[in-house]
Design an enzyme around this catalytic site. Structure first.
Site, PDB file in Angstrom:
ATOM      1  CB  SER A 109      -0.802  -0.350   0.828  1.00 54.53           C
ATOM      2  OG  SER A 109      -1.580   0.448   1.085  1.00 54.53           O
ATOM      3  CG  ASP A 249      -5.677  -4.005  -4.168  1.00 56.15           C
ATOM      4  OD1 ASP A 249      -6.214  -3.363  -3.349  1.00 56.15           O
ATOM      5  OD2 ASP A 249      -4.728  -4.741  -4.246  1.00 56.15           O
ATOM      6  CG  HIS A 276      -5.670  -2.935   0.237  1.00 48.03           C
ATOM      7  ND1 HIS A 276      -4.837  -2.734  -0.948  1.00 48.03           N
ATOM      8  CD2 HIS A 276      -5.098  -2.000   1.165  1.00 48.03           C
ATOM      9  CE1 HIS A 276      -4.179  -1.371  -0.653  1.00 48.03           C
ATOM     10  NE2 HIS A 276      -3.821  -0.890   0.475  1.00 48.03           N
TER      11      HIS A 276
END
Length: 299
Positions: A109, A249, A276
């Protein structure tokens, strides 16, 4: 059992907390892996299961970035203090203090965004980069979030939009609506894993970094990172790179396409049915893909 140690590393007037997992059986040529957590400000906890990569014979290094977790907290620092360059400098400091000359880097991320920032500087010791569930620009991230929000139940999207317009993003109704998005696109594991909850709880207890740079949640981006992009610099990354994402995601394909299109030595892997937090939803499969990639680029 792998040997785990922690230490505090001086970083200017502050300290960075580092966690090192040593393999039981070191493998010749296996380079250390440095793991960069997301947020910014979510701490290392939710990525802790990547310590299992030590079973492949390599050292695994986690650390809490400045402002969160076990590192120095700076709740009174002004917004302009929190920049990507600050975290690039912190990473460089960690590498130098640990005496690392060759290493791999994995970021998840925001950690993947930071990893890309680091890689564009072409540090001498970096040998391979894994960008996991990360966008190449926040504008692309916002556009992707809008597409996903349009598929939420109408009443959920109406609640989100109304509270965002009113500036009441801490209202219980808004928080309940965000959970609908999170359960679809952030972490599908039910109940939420303890490691994720630990990162979330420490961020909520001291939200300076997350709220300043990102905003109140994953899809309402009003922080200082809202104009961030690396699209025009991606071509500077000159190490082998793996880009991974989940099929569902919040980092949609369009958000990470610039990495695949502009890095010379790059591969991509999408995990079917994952969102995610792919590493929490499909941990064995995720680690297997990462381990194979790292092994191909060891010394």
């Amino acid at each position: 059992m792998p040997d785990v140690s922690t230490r505090m590393i001086p970083f200017g007037a502050w300290e960075t907390w580092v966690r090192i997992t040593e393999p039981d059986e070191p493998r010749a040529g296996a380079l250390p892996l440095i793991v960069l957590h997301g947020g910014p400000g979510m701490a290392h906890n939710y990525l802790r299961n990547l310590e299992a990569l030590a079973e492949t014979g390599r050292r695994v290094i986690h650390y809490d970035q400045l402002g969160c977790g076990n590192s120095t907290h700076l709740p009174d620092a002004p917004a302009e203090f929190w920049t990507p360059q600050l975290f690039v400098d912190e990473f460089t400091n960690v590498v130098e203090h640990l005496g690392l000359t060759d290493y791999h880097l994995l970021g998840q991320s925001w950690g993947g965004m930071l990893g890309a920032e680091i890689a564009t500087r072409r540090p001498d010791g970096l040998r391979a980069l894994a960008i996991c569930n990360s966008p190449a620009s926040m504008q692309l991230w916002v556009e992707g979030a809008a597409e996903l929000r349009a598929k939420l139940p109408a009443e959920v999207e109406a609640t989100l939009s109304a509270h965002e317009a009113a500036g009441t993003t801490s209202a219980p109704e808004y928080l309940r609506a965000t959970e609908v998005f999170y359960e679809r696109h952030v972490c599908k594991v039910v109940p939420t894993p303890d490691d994720f909850r630990e990162s979330e709880q420490q961020m909520e207890a001291e939200p300076t970094v997350y709220h300043t740079m990102n905003g109140p949640n994953e899809f309402h981006i009003v922080g200082t990172l809202r104009d961030w992009t690396i699209v025009d610099r991606v071509h500077l990354i000159d190490v082998p790179t793996l880009v991974v994402a989940g099929e569902d995601d919040e980092a949609t394909p369009a958000t990470w396409a610039p990495f695949v299109e502009n890095i010379q030595d790059v591969a991509a892997h999408v995990f079917p049915g994952a969102s995610h937090c792919t590493h929490l939803e499909q941990p064995r499969e995720f680690r297997a893909v990462i381990a194979e990639f790292l092994a191909r680029h060891d010394a």
